[in-house]
Design an enzyme around this catalytic site. Structure first.
Site, PDB file in Angstrom:
ATOM      1  CG  ASN A 834     -16.399  31.168 -12.985  1.00 23.92           C
ATOM      2  OD1 ASN A 834     -16.411  31.670 -11.871  1.00 23.92           O
ATOM      3  ND2 ASN A 834     -15.343  31.212 -13.776  1.00 23.92           N
ATOM      4  CD  GLN A 837     -24.200  24.530  -6.080  1.00 23.35           C
ATOM      5  OE1 GLN A 837     -25.304  24.200  -6.491  1.00 23.35           O
ATOM      6  NE2 GLN A 837     -24.025  25.510  -5.225  1.00 23.35           N
ATOM      7  CB  VAL A 838     -19.459  19.149  -6.955  1.00 27.45           C
ATOM      8  CG1 VAL A 838     -19.465  17.677  -6.578  1.00 27.45           C
ATOM      9  CG2 VAL A 838     -18.889  19.328  -8.349  1.00 27.45           C
ATOM     10  CG  ASP A 964      -8.771  20.017 -17.770  1.00 30.20           C
ATOM     11  OD1 ASP A 964      -7.627  20.479 -17.591  1.00 30.20           O
ATOM     12  OD2 ASP A 964      -9.781  20.504 -17.242  1.00 30.20           O
TER      13      ASP A 964
END
EC number: 2.7.10.1
Length: 1124
Positions: A834, A837-838, A964
Site C-alpha cells: 500500500n 515498493q521494491v 514480524d
C-alpha cells in the site's frame, strides 16, 4: 546327481562410485549338460553369508527363444542353508534341452550366469560348452558330427539361421570361422541337420571380452593382472576370475582336494570328488570342468603331465617335482611358483585373527579393525570390509608388524539399519579368506522428560533428574546433569549423578539457569543426546546494584564512576564495592566505597588504556553485580592522523570525505579544513565534527571546476594530530549554455522557441488534467496523513540519517554506506504494497556491478511508515553482515526520498516459494508419477528452518527484536539459503512496549504481545514456531478459518495450531515449546538451532512429502494473512 551342483555367491566386484563397491561372485554347476535317461539338475548355493535378495533360476529366452515354455520347479536344497535347485527326472528328458541362467542381485545390480543342456543323442556335439576369446581374436567354433545323415547341416545363432552346409559336403568337424571377433559376435551357436529340431540340436556359447587381450577398463587402457591357471581377467574390474579349484588375487594358489569357491570353503561330496560337475562362472569366464577333469561331461581324468580345469594346463615341474592333476606341481619346501622355479619362503594362505563373532556398537562414528596373518603379509589393497547391503569399504588406515597386517576402516555414522552380518575379506596371491561377524547397532538413550526443579535458593537448586522413561537402548551406565546460565555464552557444566534427586550448589543468585539430563550407555561413544531442557531462576540475595552508573575519563590516569544515592530498605550498614580491571593487561582492583557517597575516582591508571568497571552494594551479604561499564583513560600523546582518507561522490558543488580513526586516543572531534589552492592560509574553512563516531562528511557549496586543498585533523585532550600531507579535491565543471549566439542563428532560435512554447502549452494542459485526477486521491489520504509535512519524519545529511522520535535526547544519527544515484539502474518492480515498493536494479558498489533489491516509499506513505522504513535502515546498519539476514548494500537520498539497496534474493519470499512447491496443485501428473506432494525434500525444509534460527540467534545476540517474523518476511537467496528480511518493525532493545496503533500480524504474535503489546526475543520465538508450522505445511495459513477475535479468546485457554499430518512428533514438539505460555519457558534460538542441526544430521524424514492416499494440503486464506 548330487545336489552340490550350485550357485555360490562369492566376490567379483562391481565397481560403483567413489571408494564403495558392490561385491558378488556366482558359480553355477551344471550336472551332466549332455542329457540321457539319467536324472539331471541345476543347483544354486549362496555360501558365506545370506544375500539380501534371493537367487533365481530360469530359462534363458534371450539366448534361445524356441525352447520349452514350461516353468521350472525351483526348490530349496535342504543339504545347504542357502541353496536353490532344479531337478529333472528321467521321464522329463524331452523338456530339458535349452539355455538356462542363474541370477543374483546385490544393491540392485544383477549378475547372470548362463549355461545349456542338450541331448546326448544329438546329431552333433560341441567341442566345448563355452568358449571365451578376446576382442579381435580369430575364432573357430567347432561341432563334431556324431550321426551321419543325408541332409544339409544348418547352424543358428541365438535361434536365428546364419549358415548351412550341403548334405554331400558335411565334414566330420563342422566349423564356423569368425575373423577378428567383436562383442556383437557373442551368443549361443547351435548345429543340427535341417530335418532335425531342438531335441537333436547341439549348443555352444561364445563369450567375447569387450577388450583386447590383457586389457581392461571403460576405455580398455589398463593392463590386466597376470591371471594364472587359466583364470580370466574381468574387463570391468581387472580382477582375476579364478577357475574352480584355485583362488587368490592371481589364481596361483591351489585349493585343497575336491574344494572350490572363492575361498575354497565349498566341497564336492561325491565319491569321486567333482567328477561330472560343470562349473559356470560369471562372464567372461564361462563354463569348465573342475581342476583334474575334462570332457563335455567332466567325467574324464587328466592324462599324466596335465592338470587344471579341462586338463588344459601342462606341468613343467623343475627339480623333478611331482605333477598332481588337481594342483599342478607339488613343490618341495623352499621352492614355489607354478613350476617350482623360485626359491623362497613357502606362501601361506591368509588367516583372519582376533575378530569376535558379535560386536555391539553405539550409533555414531565406528572404526572396525580387521587383522590378518599370512605370507606374504596382506597389503592395504588386499583387505576389505563388506557391509550387510553389499557395500565394500576400503581401509582408511593401515599398519603391519612382522606377523600381522591391521586394516582400520572408518564409518562416520553407523545407524541401527546397518546391523547385520559384516564380512572381513583378505585376498592375496597366497589365497583368499573371509570372516563374517555380526554387528548390533544400538540407539543412544535420551530422556523423554525434562528434569523437575523441586526447590531453589539463592545459590542452590534441588533437582529430580527424571531419567526414566527414555528413548533408545539400555542398559544405562551413568547419568549426567548438564546446566549453565541462560544469558551467558559459557559451555555446559555437568555433574555425575547416581540418584534421581540431586542438589546443585554454588549457583549465582537471581540468575536464570537451564538444565537437562544426558544418559550414557556402555561402550565407546555411548553418550546420548541431552534430553528436554528445563529453566529455573535462583532466588535473590543482597541489594540490587547502584542505579544510574556512569563512567567517564577524568585525566590520563583517572576515571570517575558516579551513581545515584542509595537508600537501603534495612538498617544494616552497607558499602559499595567497585571492581576495576584492565582490558589490555591482567590488572584488577576492588575498592570499598562508603554507602553515603555517590562517586569514586579510580586512580593510578595508565594513559590510553581501556578499563571495565562494575559495582554492587554489600551488606552482611553480597549484593548483585551491575552490568559492565567500559571507558578509556585520556591520552598522553597527540592523536594519530585519521586513516583511510577517501574523497568520493564529487560533483560541481559537493564531495564526500570519509576516514577511520584508532581507538584509545580520547579523540573528541574531527576537523576538516579546506581552501582553494593558491590562496592564503587564513582563507581556509574549518568544519568541526564533535561526534568522533561519525566517519564521513559531505562538503557543500564548493565552486565548480576548482581545485581545493583538504586537510583533516583529529583532536583530543593533548591537541591536534599532524597531517602528513594534504589531499587534493577538484570539483567537476558546471554545464553552461553558450555565451553568445550569432545573428544568423536568430531565425532558427525563433522558430524553435515557437515550437517549444506550443509543446510547453500542451504539456501544461496535460499536467493540469493529471493534477486534478490526483487531487481526489490526495483528499482521500489527507485526513489520515494531515501532519506529514508538519515535521519531516526522516532527516538526511551526506550519509547520515536522523529519526525525529519526539524524545528529549535524540541519539546520534545513523551512518550508512552511500550509493550514488547515477550508479543505480532500475529494472523491474518485484514487489508492491500500500505504501512501499521494491524494485530490482543493477548497482555499482566499490567498482563492482551487482544485482540489488531497491526499497522505497510511495508518495502517500504516512509519517509512521517513513519512520519504520528509516528504522529498517538503522537496524541494518547496526546489525552488520550475517549470511542468514538480508544484508545492506547501501542507501541513497534523492529529492527528499530514501532509497534502500539490499541483497537481491532470486527465489523471492519463502511463503510463495513453499506454495509453488505444492506440485499436486501445479503439476498433478508429475506429483502422481513421482509420488510426491512437494518439489522440496525434508532436508531442504529443515535447512530453511535452521537458516532462520541461525539468523534469529544472531539478532538476539545483538539484542534486536524482529516483531514480524513470518514466512512472507523470509527471502530465499542464492543456493536456496533463507535470509531474514523486513526489519521495519525491529527494535534494538531487550523489551519493547508498543504504544501506538498500527497493523499487527496477529496470527504470528505471542500471547503477551496480543494482551500487553510487549515484545521480547521470547515473543520472536513464538513467531518462529508459527513460521516453522508454515514451512512444514508448505505455506499453509496459520489458524485457517478462525477470526482474530477467536484467537484472542482461545490462545489464553491453551489452544494451539494443530500438528500437520506430514509432520514428525519431534518437529511438532519443537513448535509446542515455542508456544509455551510463559515466555521464559520457551527455548532460545541457540537451542532451537542445536535441535534442528541434530535432525539434519540424523538424515531422518522429519517432514513427509510423500504422496499418500487422501493427501490434502493445509488450507490457505490470503485475506486472513493480511495484518490486522
Amino acid at each position: 546327481m548330487d545336489s552340490l551342483a550350485s550357485l555360490v555367491l562369492c566376490g567379483v566386484s562391481l565397481l560403483l562410485s567413489g571408494t564403495v563397491e558392490g561385491a558378488m561372485d556366482l558359480i553355477l554347476i551344471n550336472s551332466l549338460p549332455l542329457v540321457s535317461d539319467a536324472e539331471t539338475s541345476l543347483t544354486c548355493i549362496a555360501s558365506g553369508w545370506r544375500p539380501h535378495e534371493p537367487i533365481t533360476i530360469g530359462r534363458d529366452f534371450e539366448a534361445l527363444m524356441n525352447q520349452h515354455q514350461d516353468p521350472l520347479e525351483v526348490t530349496q536344497d535342504v543339504t545347504r542353508e542357502w541353496a536353490k535347485k532344479v531337478v529333472w527326472k528321467r521321464e522329463k528328458a524331452s523338456k530339458i534341452n535349452g539355455a538356462y541362467f542363474c541370477e543374483g542381485r546385490v544393491r540392485g545390480e544383477a549378475i547372470r550366469i548362463r549355461t545349456m543342456k542338450m541331448r546326448q543323442q544329438a546329431s552333433f556335439l560341441p567341442a566345448t560348452l563355452t568358449m571365451t576369446v578376446d576382442k579381435g581374436d580369430n575364432v573357430n567354433i567347432s561341432f563334431k558330427k556324431v550321426l551321419i545323415k543325408e541332409e544339409d547341416a544348418v547352424i543358428y545363432k541365438n535361434g536365428s539361421f546364419i549358415h548351412s552346409v550341403p548334405r554331400h559336403e558335411v565334414p566330420d568337424i563342422l566349423e564356423v570361422h569368425l575373423p577378428h571377433a567383436q562383442p556383437q559376435d557373442a551368443g549361443v551357436y547351435s548345429a543340427r541337420y535341417i530335418g532335425g529340431n531342438l531335441f537333436t540340436s547341439a549348443f555352444t556359447r561364445l563369450i567375447v571380452r569387450r577388450c583386447e587381450a590383457q586389457k581392461w577398463g571403460p576405455e580398455c587402457n589398463h593392463l590386466c593382472t597376470a591371471c594364472m591357471n587359466n583364470g580370466v581377467c574381468h574387463e570391468d574390474t581387472g580382477e582375476c576370475i579364478c577357475p574352480p579349484g584355485f583362488m587368490g588375487r592371481t589364481c596361483e594358489k591351489a585349493c585343497e582336494l575336491h574344494t572350490f569357491g572363492r575361498t575354497c570353503k565349498e566341497r564336492c561330496s561325491g565319491q569321486e570328488g567333482c567328477k561330472s560337475y560343470v562349473f559356470c562362472l560369471p562372464d567372461p569366464y564361462g563354463c569348465s570342468c573342475a581342476t583334474g577333469w575334462k570332457g563335455l561331461q567332466c567325467n574324464e581324468a587328466c592324462h599324466p603331465g596335465f592338470y587344471g580345469p579341462d586338463c588344459k594346463l601342462r606341468c613343467s615341474c623343475n627339480n623333478g617335482e611331482m605333477c598332481d592333476r588337481f594342483q599342478g606341481c607339488l613343490c618341495s619346501p623352499g621352492w614355489q611358483g607354478l613350476q617350482c622355479e623360485r626359491e623362497g619362503i613357502q606362501r601361506m594362505t591368509p588367516k583372519i585373527v582376533d575378530l569376535p563373532d558379535h560386536i555391539e556398537v553405539n550409533s555414531g562414528k565406528f572404526n572396525p579393525i580387521c587383522k590378518a596373518s599370512g605370507w606374504p603379509l596382506p597389503t592395504n589393497e588386499e583387505m576389505t570390509l563388506v557391509k550387510p547391503d553389499g557395500t565394500v569399504l576400503h581401509p582408511k588406515d593401515f599398519n603391519h608388524t612382522d606377523h600381522f597386517s591391521v586394516a582400520i576402516f572408518t564409518i562416520h555414522r553407523i545407524l541401527p539399519p546397518d546391523s547385520g552380518v559384516w564380512v572381513c575379506s583378505v585376498n592375496t596371491v597366497a589365497g583368499m579368506v573371509e570372516k563374517p561377524f555380526n554387528i548390533s547397532v544400538k540407539v543412544l538413550p535420551k530422556p523423554l522428560n525434562a528434569p523437575n526443579v523441586i526447590d531453589t535458593g539463592h545459590n542452590f537448586a534441588v533437582i529430580n533428574i527424571s531419567s526414566e522413561p527414555y528413548f533408545g537402548d539400555g542398559p544405562i551406565k551413568s547419568k549426567k546433569l548438564l546446566y549453565k546460565p541462560v544469558n551467558h555464552y559459557e559451555a555446559w557444566q555437568h555433574i555425575q549423578v547416581t540418584n534421581e534427586i540431586v542438589t546443585l550448589n554454588y549457583l549465582e543468585p537471581r540468575t536464570e539457569y537451564e538444565l537437562c539430563v544426558q544418559l550414557v550407555r556402555r561402550g565407546e561413544g555411548g553418550e546420548g543426546h541431552p534430553g528436554p531442557v528445563r529453566r529455573f531462576t535462583t532466588a535473590s540475595i543482597g541489594l540490587p546494584p547502584p542505579r544510574g552508573l556512569n563512567l567517564l575519563p577524568k585525566s590520563q590516569t583517572t576515571l570517575n564512576l558516579t551513581w545515584q544515592p542509595i537508600f537501603p530498605s534495612s538498617e544494616d550498614d552497607f558499602y559499595v564495592e567497585v571492581e576495576r580491571r584492565s582490558v589490555q593487561k591482567s590488572d584488577q582492583q576492588n575498592i570499598k566505597v562508603p554507602g553515603n557517597l555517590t562517586s569514586v575516582l579510580l586512580n593510578n591508571l595508565h594513559p590510553r588504556e581501556q578499563y571495565v568497571v562494575r559495582a554492587r552494594v554489600n551488606t552482611k551479604a553480597q549484593g548483585e553485580w551491575s552490568e559492565d561499564l567500559t571507558a578509556w583513560t585520556l591520552s598522553d600523546i597527540l592523536p594519530p592522523q585519521p586513516e583511510n582518507i577517501k574523497i568520493s561522490n564529487i560533483t560541481h558543488s559537493s564531495a564526500v570525505i570519509s576516514w577511520t580513526i584508532l581507538d584509545g586516543y580520547s579523540i573528541s572531534s574531527i576537523t576538516i579544513r579546506y581552501k582553494v589552492q593558491g590562496k592564503n592560509e587564513d582563507q581556509h574553512v574549518d568544519v568541526k565534527i564533535k561526534n568522533a563516531t561519525i566517519t564521513q562528511y559531505q562538503l557543500k557549496g564548493l565552486e565548480p571546476e576548482t581545485a581545493y586543498q583538504v586537510d583533516i585533523f583529529a583532536e583530543n585532550n593533548i591537541g591536534s594530530s599532524n597531517p602528513a600531507f594534504s589531499h587534493e579535491l577538484v570539483t567537476l565543471p558546471e554545464s553552461q549554455a553558450p555565451a553568445d549566439l550569432g545573428g544568423g542563428k536568430m531565425l532558427l532560435i525563433a522558430i524553435l522557441g515557437s515550437a517549444g512554447m506550443t509543446c510547453l502549452t500542451v504539456l501544461l494542459a496535460f499536467l493540469i488534467i493529471l493534477q486534478l485526477k490526483r487531487a481526489n486521491v490526495q483528499r482521500r489520504m489527507a485526513q489520515a496523513f494531515q501532519n506529514v509535512r508538519e515535521e519531516p519524519a526522516v532527516q538526511f545529511n551526506s550519509g547520515t540519517l536522523a529519526l525525529n522520535r519526539k524524545v528529549k535526547n535524540n541519539p546520534d544519527p545513523t551512518i550508512y554506506p552511500v550509493l550514488d544515484w547515477n550508479d543505480i539502474k532500475f529494472q523491474d518492480v518485484i514487489g508492491e504494497g500500500n505504501f512501499g515498493q521494491v524494485l530490482k536494479a543493477r548497482i555499482k558498489k566499490d567498482g563492482l556491478r551487482m544485482d540489488a533489491a531497491i526499497k522505497r516509499m510511495k508518495e502517500y506513505a504516512s509519517k509512521d511508515d517513513h519512520r519504520d522504513f528509516a528504522g529498517e535502515l538503522e537496524v541494518l546498519c547496526k546489525l552488520g553482515h550475517h549470511p542468514n539476514i538480508i544484508n545492506l548494500l547501501g542507501a541513497c537520498e534523492h529529492r527528499g526520498y530514501l532509497y534502500l539497496a539490499i541483497e537481491y534474493a532470486p527465489h523471492g519470499n519463502l511463503l510463495d516459494f513453499l506454495r509453488k512447491s505444492r506440485v499436486l496443485e501445479t503439476d498433478p501428473a508429475f506429483a502422481i508419477a513421482n509420488s510426491t506432494a512437494s518439489t522440496l525434500s525434508s532436508q531442504q525444509l529443515l535447512h530453511f528452518a535452521a537458516d532462520v534460527a541461525r539468523g534469529m540467534d544472531y539478532l538476539s545476540q545483538k539484542q534486536f527484536i524482529h516483531r514480524d517474523l513470518a514466512a512472507r518476511n523470509i527471502l530465499v537467496g542464492e543456493n536456496y539459503v533463507a535470509k531474514i528480511a523486513d526489519f521495519g518493525l525491529s527494535r534494538g532493545q531487550e523489551v519493547y512496549v508498543k504504544k501506538t496503533m498500527g497493523r499487527l500480524p496477529v496470527r504470528w504474535m505471542a500471547i503477551e504481545s496480543l494482551n500487553y503489546s510487549v515484545y521480547t526475543t521470547n515473543s520472536d520465538v513464538w513467531s518462529y514456531g508459527v513460521l516453522l508450522w508454515e514451512i512444514v505445511s508448505l505455506g499453509g495459513t496459520p489458524y485457517c478459518g478462525m477470526t482474530c477475535a477467536e484467537l484472542y479468546e482461545k490462545l489464553p485457554q491453551g489452544y494451539r495450531l494443530e500438528k500437520p499430518l506430514n509432520c514428525d512428533d519431534e518437529v511438532y514438539d519443537l513448535m509446542r515449546q515455542c508456544w509455551r505460555e510463559k515466555p521464559y519457558e520457551r527455548p532460545s534460538f541457540a537451542q532451537i538451532l542445536v535441535s534442528l542441526n541434530r535432525m539434519l544430521e540424523e538424515r531422518k524424514t522429519y517432514v513427509n512429502t510423500t504422496l499418500y492416499e487422501k493427501f490434502t494440503y493445509a488450507g490457505i486464506d490470503c485475506s486472513a494473512e493480511e495484518a490486522a
